[in-house]
Scaffold this motif. Sequence first.
Motif, PDB file in Angstrom:
ATOM      1  N   ALA A 691       0.851  -1.270  -0.107  1.00  0.00           N
ATOM      2  CA  ALA A 691      -0.034   0.128  -0.171  1.00  0.00           C
ATOM      3  C   ALA A 691       0.850   1.316  -0.050  1.00  0.00           C
ATOM      4  O   ALA A 691       1.949   1.112   0.643  1.00  0.00           O
ATOM      5  CB  ALA A 691      -1.076   0.084   1.090  1.00  0.00           C
ATOM      6  N   VAL A 692       0.175   2.292  -0.727  1.00  0.00           N
ATOM      7  CA  VAL A 692       0.955   3.443  -0.696  1.00  0.00           C
ATOM      8  C   VAL A 692       0.203   4.463  -0.191  1.00  0.00           C
ATOM      9  O   VAL A 692      -0.953   4.797  -0.773  1.00  0.00           O
ATOM     10  CB  VAL A 692       1.717   3.989  -2.150  1.00  0.00           C
ATOM     11  CG1 VAL A 692       2.296   5.244  -2.212  1.00  0.00           C
ATOM     12  CG2 VAL A 692       2.485   2.768  -2.578  1.00  0.00           C
ATOM     13  N   LEU A 693       0.428   5.324   0.539  1.00  0.00           N
ATOM     14  CA  LEU A 693      -0.132   6.439   1.355  1.00  0.00           C
ATOM     15  C   LEU A 693       0.120   7.722   1.037  1.00  0.00           C
ATOM     16  O   LEU A 693       1.240   8.095   0.751  1.00  0.00           O
ATOM     17  CB  LEU A 693      -0.313   6.359   2.888  1.00  0.00           C
ATOM     18  CG  LEU A 693      -0.520   5.088   3.739  1.00  0.00           C
ATOM     19  CD1 LEU A 693      -0.555   4.983   4.851  1.00  0.00           C
ATOM     20  CD2 LEU A 693      -1.953   4.588   2.991  1.00  0.00           C
ATOM     21  N   THR A 694      -0.643   8.716   0.558  1.00  0.00           N
ATOM     22  CA  THR A 694      -0.437  10.128   0.207  1.00  0.00           C
ATOM     23  C   THR A 694      -0.777  10.721   1.127  1.00  0.00           C
ATOM     24  O   THR A 694      -1.820  10.707   1.901  1.00  0.00           O
ATOM     25  CB  THR A 694      -1.456  10.481  -0.805  1.00  0.00           C
ATOM     26  OG1 THR A 694      -1.233   9.939  -1.993  1.00  0.00           O
ATOM     27  CG2 THR A 694      -1.108  11.988  -1.199  1.00  0.00           C
ATOM     28  N   LEU A 695       0.300  11.518   1.995  1.00  0.00           N
ATOM     29  CA  LEU A 695       0.610  12.250   3.264  1.00  0.00           C
ATOM     30  C   LEU A 695       0.406  13.808   2.986  1.00  0.00           C
ATOM     31  O   LEU A 695       1.022  14.118   2.146  1.00  0.00           O
ATOM     32  CB  LEU A 695       1.296  11.846   4.150  1.00  0.00           C
ATOM     33  CG  LEU A 695       1.769  10.173   4.263  1.00  0.00           C
ATOM     34  CD1 LEU A 695       2.932   9.959   5.243  1.00  0.00           C
ATOM     35  CD2 LEU A 695       0.540   9.682   5.202  1.00  0.00           C
ATOM     36  N   LEU A 696      -0.151  14.341   3.886  1.00  0.00           N
ATOM     37  CA  LEU A 696      -0.333  15.973   3.687  1.00  0.00           C
ATOM     38  C   LEU A 696       0.135  16.420   5.118  1.00  0.00           C
ATOM     39  O   LEU A 696      -0.402  16.413   6.230  1.00  0.00           O
ATOM     40  CB  LEU A 696      -1.726  16.269   3.633  1.00  0.00           C
ATOM     41  CG  LEU A 696      -2.499  15.973   2.387  1.00  0.00           C
ATOM     42  CD1 LEU A 696      -4.049  16.601   2.638  1.00  0.00           C
ATOM     43  CD2 LEU A 696      -1.815  16.337   0.974  1.00  0.00           C
ATOM     44  N   SER A 697       1.433  16.812   5.066  1.00  0.00           N
ATOM     45  CA  SER A 697       2.131  17.289   6.148  1.00  0.00           C
ATOM     46  C   SER A 697       1.631  18.554   6.583  1.00  0.00           C
ATOM     47  O   SER A 697       1.779  19.719   5.975  1.00  0.00           O
ATOM     48  CB  SER A 697       3.595  17.244   6.058  1.00  0.00           C
ATOM     49  OG  SER A 697       4.383  17.918   7.225  1.00  0.00           O
TER      50      SER A 697
END
Length: 795
Positions: A691-697
């Motif tokens: 799984a690849v997660l798109t993160l918003l810092s």
Amino acid sequence: MSANDQTAKDRGIPQARIDQRAILGLGFAAPEVAEQYAKEALIFQLTDLSIDSFTASGVRARVQGDFTMDASKVRKKPVRDLGRFGTWVARAVESKPTTVEVYLPEYGNVLLGSAEIPSIVVNIRNGHTTHLDFVSDLTAGDLDGVRRVANDWLEGRLSQLAVRANANVSIKSGIFGFGTQRLSESVVFKANEIPVIPQYKIGRLEFSEAVLSGEKGMLADVSLAIRNDFPVEFEVPRLSFDILVPGCLTNDNFLVLAEASTAEVPVKPKTNVDVKVSGFARQLPKTLITACPDTQTSPIDRLLRSYIEGKETLVYVRGSSTPSPDTPEWVTDFIRDVVVPVPFPGHEFKDLIRNFTLANVHFGLPDPFADQKSPKSKPRISAMVKALIGLPEEIKFPIDVARVRADSDVFFEGKKLGDLDLSRWQHANSTRTVLPDDDEGEGLLVQSIVKDAPLEITDDDVFADVVQALLFGDKPVILGVQVNVDVETETVLGKFVVRSIPAQGKVFVKPISGGNVTSFSPQVGGLEILDTTKTSLTIAAKVNLTNPTEYAATVPYIDINISVNDTILGHATAQDVSVVPGPNHNLAVVANWDPHGQSGKKGAHIGSELLSQYISGYNTTLTLRTHADSIPSQPRLGRSLSIFNITIPTPKLNPPPNPNRPIRPDPPEEPGSSAPHFIDDAVFHLITSTAVLTLLSPLPHTSLYITSVSATAYYNSTPVGGIEYDVPFEVPPGVSETPRLPVDWDLGSVGYDAVKKALNGELKVEAKAKVGVRVGKWRERVWYVGKGIGARVQL
């Protein structure tokens, strides 16, 4: 009335007594018997005394009275019998014209004056009355000596007054002449027999602007009513005076305030006398308005202070050096150096300032770096000061207010809160206006902008009550104000200050939040990590908030503890921040997050739990509280405020949007919609089980690191698969993707079937995870619950 029982009024005619003694000196065989009989039996009742006219050297007086001999008043029978016999034989006597001179023995025999007495004929028989009516020319004597007597009388030093009258009198009875006799009569007037300055009432007083001899000034029209209790009638000529006030040194140091004059004044016996006085004042001299040495008050200050307080004020009147040409010269010479104290009744100006308010209030916190004695070390208030002054009805001239200052006591619910220092002169403007409907007359609306007036808190408990009402109340807080106002006025007389005008007013302060501190709606962004330790983060942030009040505030420095459940987790500092009504953007705040350093293991546990709940979208709150060092220069203020806990929702961190796809808001009813959405989406790869997660810092300037992940994904509350990953990876600012994280599918579950059915599509999943996080030296382990995460499924 006998001679030894006569009043001071009867003894006030010594020349008449000389004539009476003379006409009784009939050459008796025992002259001393005749003198004693005359003293005891003679009665002269003055019925009228009037001034016919003023002459160049004195006055012409008309004297009327009744002359009577009453033998029953004589105590010794031999004297009484001889006297009755002698006067019966003589029947009547006549005195020739004579001059009577009156001296004052106690003043070096100074000549008071002289009187020319015409020829007089009287019946001297017992019981007979002769009415006398004659005119006498009275001439003033030594004016310097008379002034000494007048000044002693005015200053209350005259305990008695001795008067001696001398005359050379020629008398005859019928055809018999008795030659010329040198006669002398002395009278001593006691203090209670000496007339006092008559009382008066002011019937009309009006001040207006006028021009006299081409010069602008202040005109005063005064109407006086004076009671004349004496049987005298005369007309006072036109007189001119200087109006004086005491100077700085002594009462003998007089300063000229104005010039005054009277018209001719008719005086009638035993009636009220109406006197019209006109005064004219030019621009006030500097000596009158300059503060006296070692004081802060000037001569005019003392005069106005006494008048405004309703006290009787002494002004002084002296004959003018430029008299009216109609005034006889001897009158001018006499009054020129006689200073008469005149009590001037005060006018107690109750509620002279009808209304005193503060508008557009701006609050400033103390400057922590200011000296303790500096005004900047105290809370400060800036505002528009408005004062409505009710003008006394006698003021008919233009008046402007140039500057104002005041000493002010501030009260809350009857208790003193502190002192508002308005002692610095502030520029003002004034406008003539009509008083409100419930008042009469005109007023002066004075407005002045006050900047940074220090507020000295004198009662911490009262201050705490005020803060509580402001923070948590839903009604306006009413502060009472008692002030003494100094007003610098501009009139035709020039600039001068009217000091210490008392006033009362009310300041209505709207509650800061209307009882709901969440109305400030703080939002946090622009996070920047300034420093880290193993247990702490020092973070700079930009805060946006809405100030729902009409009040502004300046914060030079303040430090506030951040706590949860009475456990301190950190503190926030704001410096040089200005808050205005309405929206406020990019307010700089520095926060130090250190739960372990502040509160040990308990603090570390609560801090971790708070972060976990926050990132999971739970409704969390923070409690803000001041402490003794919140404002370093005002520890009392910080301690007094510390009794209040201000609890606010934890400010939202808004991660940046993903620029690669449009925003897809969650439906309002969907659980988890309030979460910050740090995970934007996920991509499941079935073949590789990753799984690849798109993160918003939320950190725009600093990378954070995920040190470990232990997570489980759910679909409709059934497991989909799990992730166990302990290789740290970087989460840079903005949008980023994780490495391919291994997924251990739950192959027999309903959730996994849903994933396979969503191949090349998308479904919403939930996630529960325990995550290790590192920023710089700081490390923390949190749990996370995410709902409504969009997950795409690919081979």
